[in-house]
Design an enzyme around this catalytic site. Structure first.
Site, PDB file in Angstrom:
ATOM      1  N   HIS A 142       0.847  -1.205   0.000  1.00  0.00           N
ATOM      2  CA  HIS A 142       0.000   0.000   0.000  1.00  0.00           C
ATOM      3  C   HIS A 142       0.877   1.247   0.000  1.00  0.00           C
ATOM      4  O   HIS A 142       0.656   2.186  -0.792  1.00  0.00           O
ATOM      5  CB  HIS A 142      -0.910  -0.019   1.230  1.00  0.00           C
ATOM      6  CG  HIS A 142      -1.658   1.255   1.463  1.00  0.00           C
ATOM      7  ND1 HIS A 142      -2.984   1.430   1.106  1.00  0.00           N
ATOM      8  CD2 HIS A 142      -1.274   2.436   2.027  1.00  0.00           C
ATOM      9  CE1 HIS A 142      -3.374   2.650   1.434  1.00  0.00           C
ATOM     10  NE2 HIS A 142      -2.355   3.280   1.991  1.00  0.00           N
ATOM     11  N   GLU A 143       1.874   1.263   0.875  1.00  0.00           N
ATOM     12  CA  GLU A 143       2.742   2.441   0.967  1.00  0.00           C
ATOM     13  C   GLU A 143       3.583   2.614  -0.296  1.00  0.00           C
ATOM     14  O   GLU A 143       3.811   3.739  -0.753  1.00  0.00           O
ATOM     15  CB  GLU A 143       3.634   2.329   2.204  1.00  0.00           C
ATOM     16  CG  GLU A 143       2.883   2.228   3.528  1.00  0.00           C
ATOM     17  CD  GLU A 143       1.910   3.368   3.743  1.00  0.00           C
ATOM     18  OE1 GLU A 143       2.065   4.442   3.126  1.00  0.00           O
ATOM     19  OE2 GLU A 143       0.968   3.187   4.541  1.00  0.00           O
ATOM     20  N   HIS A 146       1.648   4.402  -2.890  1.00  0.00           N
ATOM     21  CA  HIS A 146       1.689   5.856  -2.726  1.00  0.00           C
ATOM     22  C   HIS A 146       2.939   6.427  -3.386  1.00  0.00           C
ATOM     23  O   HIS A 146       2.891   7.471  -4.040  1.00  0.00           O
ATOM     24  CB  HIS A 146       1.690   6.220  -1.239  1.00  0.00           C
ATOM     25  CG  HIS A 146       0.337   6.231  -0.601  1.00  0.00           C
ATOM     26  ND1 HIS A 146      -0.735   6.931  -1.119  1.00  0.00           N
ATOM     27  CD2 HIS A 146      -0.121   5.630   0.534  1.00  0.00           C
ATOM     28  CE1 HIS A 146      -1.794   6.767  -0.335  1.00  0.00           C
ATOM     29  NE2 HIS A 146      -1.448   5.978   0.662  1.00  0.00           N
ATOM     30  N   GLU A 224      -6.147   7.080  -1.336  1.00  0.00           N
ATOM     31  CA  GLU A 224      -6.089   5.911  -0.442  1.00  0.00           C
ATOM     32  C   GLU A 224      -6.731   4.694  -1.103  1.00  0.00           C
ATOM     33  O   GLU A 224      -6.208   3.577  -0.997  1.00  0.00           O
ATOM     34  CB  GLU A 224      -6.774   6.228   0.892  1.00  0.00           C
ATOM     35  CG  GLU A 224      -6.043   7.236   1.759  1.00  0.00           C
ATOM     36  CD  GLU A 224      -4.641   6.788   2.135  1.00  0.00           C
ATOM     37  OE1 GLU A 224      -4.443   5.569   2.365  1.00  0.00           O
ATOM     38  OE2 GLU A 224      -3.743   7.648   2.189  1.00  0.00           O
TER      39      GLU A 224
END
Length: 308
Positions: A142-143, A146, A224
Site C-alpha cells: 500500500h505504501e 503511494h 487511499e
C-alpha cells in the site's frame, strides 16, 4: 486471471480527474477575482507560498521522518523488513526506498518522499508486532503504491492555492482587526456604501479555502483507494490488506489516548488514522471510512476469483 489484466480502476481514475479539475477551476476563479475584481497583487503571497511549497516538497521525507521519530534502519538491523520491501519493489518495478522504524506501540505505517528515487517507507514497532508477515507485506505494498503514484507531489500541487487562500484569510483577519485600511489601503465604491478591499479579498479567500478543503480531502480519499488497489494488485492478495486494516484499526482502539496524541500529527500520512472512529462527515475525512475500504477490497477479491 493474471494480475496485470485487472488494469486501472477507470471509475476511480475519472473521479480523481474530476476532483482535480474542480480544484483547478476553483483556483482559476480565485485568481480571477483577486486580479481583476479587486486588483489585488498576489505576488508577495505567491513568493511566500512558493517558497513554503518548495521546502515542503523537497524536504517532505525528512520532515515526516523527524516528526514521527522514525529511524532509518539498515538491512543488518531489520533483515526481514528489508527483504519484504526488496521483494515488493521487484514485483512493482520500483527502486528500493529507505526503510525506517518508528519507536511507537501505535500500529501504523506511512510513506513519504518527492518521487520514487527519494522515498522512505516507515513502520511502527506496534505494527510489526501485531501483524503477520503476509499482512505486513500488504501494508508495505500500500505504501509503495503511494510512492509509485507520486502522491506527495499530487497533494502538494493540489493544496498549493489552498495555502494561498489560508494565508490571505489570516492576513485579512489581521488587516480587518488591526490594519484599518485593508490590503491595499483602498476601498471600492458600491453606491453609497464603501466596501473595504480587505473584506472582499478575505471573503473570497475564505470561500476558496473551505471548498478546497473539502475537495483536497476528497482527492486524498481517492488516493487511499488507489493505494489499497495497488497493494491488492502487487501482492495478488487483497484479503491480506483487509485483515491488516482490521488489525490496525482494532489495535489503535487499545492504545492509551496519551500515546495516540503523540502521533496524531501523522494521521494524514498513516495507512489508518488514529482518529478513524471519530464521527465526522465523510466530506471532511482524508481517509475513506473503514467499511468502504474493506468493501472495495472485497470487490477486488471477487474480481480475482477469491472467496471472501
Amino acid at each position: 486471471m493474471k494480475r496485470r489484466s485487472y488494469g486501472r480502476d477507470t471509475g476511480l481514475t475519472l473521479r480523481m480527474l474530476f476532483t482535480g479539475g474542480l480544484l483547478g477551476l476553483l483556483y482559476v476563479g480565485f485568481a480571477f477575482v483577486l486580479f481583476y475584481a479587486v486588483h489585488f497583487s498576489l505576488a508577495p503571497v505567491l513568493v511566500i507560498v512558493v517558497g513554503l511549497a518548495v521546502v515542503q516538497y523537497w524536504t517532505s521525507d525528512k520532515i515526516a521522518l523527524a516528526a514521527s521519530g522514525a529511524k532509518i534502519v539498515s538491512a543488518q538491523e531489520a533483515p526481514e523488513l528489508h527483504a519484504m520491501v526488496e521483494r515488493l519493489c521487484a514485483m512493482a518495478d520500483l527502486p528500493k526506498p529507505r526503510i525506517a522504524v518508528v519507536p511507537s506501540d501505535v500500529p501504523n505505517a506511512f510513506a513519504t518522499g518527492r518521487n520514487p528515487k527519494h522515498a522512505a517507507v516507515a513502520v511502527t514497532n506496534g505494527l510489526w508486532r501485531r501483524l503477520e508477515p503476509h499482512e505486513v507485506e500488504a501494508v508495505l505494498a500500500h505504501e509503495l503504491s503511494h510512492v509509485a503514484n507520486r502522491d506527495v507531489l499530487v497533494m502538494t500541487v493540489a493544496s498549493f492555492f489552498a495555502m494561498v487562500a489560508a494565508l490571505i484569510t489570516r492576513w485579512g483577519l489581521y488587516f480587518g482587526m488591526f490594519g484599518g485600511g485593508g490590503f491595499g489601503g483602498g476601498r471600492r465604491d458600491n453606491g453609497n456604501n464603501q466596501v473595504p478591499i480587505w473584506l472582499i479579498v478575505f471573503l473570497v479567500a475564505v470561500v476558496t479555502y473551505v471548498i478546497s478543503y473539502v475537495l483536497i480531502r476528497t482527492l486524498s480519499r481517492y488516493r487511499e483507494y488507489a493505494a489499497d488497489r495497488g497493494s491488492a494488485l502487487i501482492t495478488g492478495a487483497p484479503e491480506n490488506l483487509m485483515s491488516a486494516l482490521q488489525k490496525i484499526a482494532s489495535g489503535i482502539t487499545q492504545i492509551p489516548q496519551r500515546d495516540l496524541r503523540e502521533v496524531q500529527g501523522m494521521n494524514a500520512f498513516f495507512i489508518v488514522p488514529t482518529n478513524w472512529r471519530q464521527q465526522v462527515g465523510e466530506l471532511f475525512m482524508d481517509h475513506p471510512p473503514m467499511e468502504k475500504r474493506l468493501a472495495a477490497l472485497a470487490e477486488i477479491a471477487r474480481q480475482m476469483g477469491k472467496p471472501i
